[in-house]
Design a protein around this motif. Structure first.
Motif, PDB file in Angstrom:
ATOM      1  N   PHE A 194       1.599   5.176  -7.392  1.00 51.32           N
ATOM      2  CA  PHE A 194       0.375   4.969  -8.172  1.00 51.32           C
ATOM      3  C   PHE A 194      -0.858   5.600  -7.519  1.00 51.32           C
ATOM      4  O   PHE A 194      -1.971   5.122  -7.708  1.00 51.32           O
ATOM      5  N   LYS A 195      -0.653   6.650  -6.734  1.00 48.67           N
ATOM      6  CA  LYS A 195      -1.743   7.368  -6.066  1.00 48.67           C
ATOM      7  C   LYS A 195      -2.614   6.428  -5.219  1.00 48.67           C
ATOM      8  O   LYS A 195      -3.827   6.571  -5.155  1.00 48.67           O
ATOM      9  N   GLY A 196      -1.989   5.420  -4.648  1.00 46.14           N
ATOM     10  CA  GLY A 196      -2.691   4.491  -3.758  1.00 46.14           C
ATOM     11  C   GLY A 196      -3.423   3.363  -4.446  1.00 46.14           C
ATOM     12  O   GLY A 196      -4.085   2.565  -3.787  1.00 46.14           O
ATOM     13  N   ASP A 197      -3.315   3.261  -5.753  1.00 44.68           N
ATOM     14  CA  ASP A 197      -4.044   2.236  -6.511  1.00 44.68           C
ATOM     15  C   ASP A 197      -3.255   0.923  -6.526  1.00 44.68           C
ATOM     16  O   ASP A 197      -2.266   0.784  -7.264  1.00 44.68           O
ATOM     17  N   LEU A 198      -3.709  -0.044  -5.731  1.00 47.27           N
ATOM     18  CA  LEU A 198      -3.031  -1.342  -5.672  1.00 47.27           C
ATOM     19  C   LEU A 198      -3.149  -2.108  -6.985  1.00 47.27           C
ATOM     20  O   LEU A 198      -2.237  -2.845  -7.366  1.00 47.27           O
ATOM     21  N   ASP A 199      -4.256  -1.929  -7.674  1.00 53.32           N
ATOM     22  CA  ASP A 199      -4.424  -2.614  -8.960  1.00 53.32           C
ATOM     23  C   ASP A 199      -3.402  -2.114  -9.985  1.00 53.32           C
ATOM     24  O   ASP A 199      -2.897  -2.896 -10.795  1.00 53.32           O
ATOM     25  N   ARG A 216       0.846  -1.210   0.000  1.00 55.71           N
ATOM     26  CA  ARG A 216       0.000   0.000   0.000  1.00 55.71           C
ATOM     27  C   ARG A 216       0.883   1.262   0.000  1.00 55.71           C
ATOM     28  O   ARG A 216       0.569   2.235  -0.687  1.00 55.71           O
ATOM     29  N   ALA A 217       1.957   1.220   0.766  1.00 54.75           N
ATOM     30  CA  ALA A 217       2.871   2.371   0.806  1.00 54.75           C
ATOM     31  C   ALA A 217       3.509   2.602  -0.560  1.00 54.75           C
ATOM     32  O   ALA A 217       3.612   3.740  -1.030  1.00 54.75           O
ATOM     33  N   THR A 218       3.907   1.517  -1.218  1.00 49.34           N
ATOM     34  CA  THR A 218       4.495   1.635  -2.556  1.00 49.34           C
ATOM     35  C   THR A 218       3.460   2.153  -3.548  1.00 49.34           C
ATOM     36  O   THR A 218       3.753   3.022  -4.375  1.00 49.34           O
ATOM     37  N   ALA A 219       2.234   1.620  -3.466  1.00 49.97           N
ATOM     38  CA  ALA A 219       1.169   2.083  -4.361  1.00 49.97           C
ATOM     39  C   ALA A 219       0.847   3.548  -4.105  1.00 49.97           C
ATOM     40  O   ALA A 219       0.571   4.303  -5.053  1.00 49.97           O
ATOM     41  N   GLN A 220       0.887   3.962  -2.857  1.00 48.65           N
ATOM     42  CA  GLN A 220       0.621   5.364  -2.521  1.00 48.65           C
ATOM     43  C   GLN A 220       1.702   6.271  -3.101  1.00 48.65           C
ATOM     44  O   GLN A 220       1.409   7.334  -3.644  1.00 48.65           O
TER      45      GLN A 220
END
Length: 174
Positions: free
Chosen positions: A54-59, A47-51
């Motif tokens: 990728f603006k928090g988008d895990l997909d 989640r931290a990496t996606a945030q």
């Protein structure tokens, strides 16, 4: 006399089964909450990496892993996708268990997470709760079971021609 004792026995069995319902629901809910928190903890770094990227988008993070030229990254993408899917599934299950008591019971009967339900059943230890909800469940199940069993047996006896004689029946119908 034997019939009265059998009726009491059936009622008591239903009562003991009924008082298990609230305890089982509580155990399932607690197990669900533990799995849900574990899934969220497993995704914390992702989640931290996606945030960050990728603006928090895990997909989007999973899609990035899947299109990578590195086979290790693609494999990790599958693992992260499985974690994201399980987290979403547990979250939906948690929300389903937040409803009224009858909604939770219906959900457990019809749409509960089967592996989690089996895990709860295998780890469940029978208990007799003296909470009002457990007492209500116990009395309801006891009465219902006693009524169903006696009604079924009386119907079968009547169909087989057993039971009261016609003379006794006609006397009661006057």
């Amino acid at each position: 006399m034997l019939r009265s004792y059998l009726r009491l026995l059936v009622f008591t069995f239903g009562l003991l089964v009924g008082v298990q319902v609230p305890g089982f629901i509580t155990d399932y809910s607690q197990r669900l909450e533990a799995h849900r928190l574990e899934a969220q903890q497993s995704l914390k770094g992702f989640r931290a990496t996606a945030q960050k990227f990728f603006k928090g988008d895990l997909d989007a993070l999973v899609a990035h892993y899947r299109v990578s030229d590195d086979p290790v990254m693609r494999s990790d993408g599958q693992s992260v996708a499985a974690l994201v899917s399980r987290d979403a599934q547990l979250e939906a299950e948690w929300w389903a268990m937040q409803g009224a008591w009858y909604q939770r019971v219906w959900h457990l009967i019809t749409a509960a997470d089967r592996p989690l339900l089996e895990e709860t059943y295998n780890g469940y230890s029978y208990q007799v709760l003296l909470a009002p909800q457990a007492i209500a469940w116990g009395l309801s199940c006891g009465l219902l079971l006693a009524w169903l069993v006696e009604g079924t047996l009386l119907t079968l006896a009547a169909l087989a021609g057993l039971g009261r004689s016609r003379q006794v029946q006609s006397r009661h119908w006057r």
